[in-house]
Design a protein around this motif. Structure first.
Motif, PDB file in Angstrom:
ATOM      1  N   ALA A  31       0.833  -1.197   0.000  1.00 57.69           N
ATOM      2  CA  ALA A  31       0.000   0.000   0.000  1.00 57.69           C
ATOM      3  C   ALA A  31       0.868   1.247   0.000  1.00 57.69           C
ATOM      4  O   ALA A  31       2.055   1.193   0.340  1.00 57.69           O
ATOM      5  N   ALA A  51       0.728   3.386   2.112  1.00 55.89           N
ATOM      6  CA  ALA A  51       1.073   3.573   3.525  1.00 55.89           C
ATOM      7  C   ALA A  51       2.444   3.012   3.878  1.00 55.89           C
ATOM      8  O   ALA A  51       3.042   3.426   4.879  1.00 55.89           O
ATOM      9  N   THR A  64      -0.525  -3.290   5.967  1.00 53.64           N
ATOM     10  CA  THR A  64      -0.720  -1.913   5.504  1.00 53.64           C
ATOM     11  C   THR A  64      -1.841  -1.845   4.467  1.00 53.64           C
ATOM     12  O   THR A  64      -2.492  -0.811   4.322  1.00 53.64           O
ATOM     13  N   ASP A  65      -2.074  -2.949   3.755  1.00 51.12           N
ATOM     14  CA  ASP A  65      -3.162  -2.964   2.774  1.00 51.12           C
ATOM     15  C   ASP A  65      -4.531  -3.024   3.443  1.00 51.12           C
ATOM     16  O   ASP A  65      -5.541  -2.698   2.817  1.00 51.12           O
ATOM     17  N   ASN A 108      -4.846   0.699   4.496  1.00 51.73           N
ATOM     18  CA  ASN A 108      -4.903   1.569   3.317  1.00 51.73           C
ATOM     19  C   ASN A 108      -5.223   0.723   2.076  1.00 51.73           C
ATOM     20  O   ASN A 108      -4.385   0.524   1.214  1.00 51.73           O
ATOM     21  N   SER A 151      -8.791   3.260  -1.666  1.00 54.62           N
ATOM     22  CA  SER A 151      -9.419   3.957  -0.544  1.00 54.62           C
ATOM     23  C   SER A 151      -8.890   5.380  -0.424  1.00 54.62           C
ATOM     24  O   SER A 151      -7.713   5.643  -0.656  1.00 54.62           O
ATOM     25  N   LYS A 152      -9.760   6.299  -0.047  1.00 52.92           N
ATOM     26  CA  LYS A 152      -9.366   7.687   0.157  1.00 52.92           C
ATOM     27  C   LYS A 152      -9.067   7.974   1.628  1.00 52.92           C
ATOM     28  O   LYS A 152      -8.349   8.908   1.958  1.00 52.92           O
ATOM     29  N   TRP A 181      -7.785   6.225   5.365  1.00 54.05           N
ATOM     30  CA  TRP A 181      -7.160   5.075   6.004  1.00 54.05           C
ATOM     31  C   TRP A 181      -8.038   4.566   7.142  1.00 54.05           C
ATOM     32  O   TRP A 181      -8.791   5.341   7.758  1.00 54.05           O
TER      33      TRP A 181
END
Length: 259
Positions: free
Chosen positions: A43, A45, A154-155, A158, A162-163, A165
């Motif tokens: 991600a 992130a 992290t996926d 985030n 996705s907009k 988290w």
């Protein structure tokens, strides 16, 4: 200054509060000198949590589009990514790809801690994909060690597309440095570079527990997009052989082309 303020005052405390990140193996990161962090990529992130959890500053290459978008939003992105120490990378290929490699090699020689995603892009489905050999070229030219990094969940925090988290615990595992000095002087040998890259991907597969798919992530995205519109484009089925030599439906170990 922006890097310090974001990590310790503005963004860092918020990420720690909502995502409770923890890191294992931080002692494997050298206190100084050039080194390359090779991580799986689940991600956007990932590029936030890894620098947050390490004492040393980490520089990540970021796609050129983050620095060239027009308008106020584009100017903000350029300011933010530049201030965070990210470097723009043109991924269009050819001379641009060589310039990106040269930049990475220069940073490593200057003693920076450089973060790289060998897959070249985010995994489209949580699996681990074939690594690109530019990573190996940088290692051979700069003569630094590679530190494998596995990001977990992290996926989930985030998800792709996705907009916002979503709070979810994040884990990071850092492996022992990998030394490829035995290949010194062989930069440019595509078989050696593939061997090094596959060895790194195998380490990431072992650490992350992800299923390995022996195609590039960019190609996998094309196949998945084709499936979405009803075209026949199945991703390859992977198998691993057991100690007895029998194939099993499991993760596939990357196969090197070097001998």
């Amino acid at each position: 200054m922006l890097y310090w303020w974001m990590k310790h005052v503005f963004l860092g405390p918020v990420l720690r509060l909502f995502f409770r990140p923890e890191v294992e193996g931080e002692e494997n990161v050298p206190a100084s000198g050039g080194a390359l962090l090779a991580s799986n990529h689940l991600a956007v992130a990932d590029s936030f949590f890894l620098p947050l959890m390490l004492k040393r500053r980490v520089t990540f290459p970021a796609k050129l589009e983050y620095f060239t978008q027009p308008g106020f939003k584009g100017r903000f992105k350029k300011w933010f990514f530049t201030g965070m120490g990210q470097i723009p990378i043109d991924r269009s290929g050819g001379a641009a790809a060589q310039a990106a490699l040269d930049t990475g090699i220069r940073l490593l020689r200057e003693g920076h801690l450089l973060g790289i995603y060998p897959e070249g892009t985010r995994s489209p489905d949580g699996r681990l994909y074939k690594g690109k050999t530019g990573l190996a070229r940088m290692v051979l030219e700069s003569r630094v060690k590679v530190i494998p990094v596995a990001m977990f969940d992290t996926d989930k925090a985030n998800p792709i597309g996705s907009k916002m988290w979503r709070p979810h615990k994040i884990r990071i595992k850092i492996g022992k440095p990998m030394d490829f000095s035995r290949y010194e002087g062989l930069a440019g040998d595509r078989f050696v570079e593939r061997s090094i890259t596959d060895e790194i991907m195998y380490a990431l597969m072992e650490m992350s527990g992800q299923e390995y798919v022996d195609i590039y992530a960019a190609k996998a995205k094309e196949l998945l997009a084709a499936q979405d519109v009803g075209e026949p484009a199945d991703l390859p089925t992977q198998q691993r052989r057991t100690a007895s030599g029998d194939p099993t439906d499991a993760d596939r170990i990357p196969e090197t082309e070097a001998g």
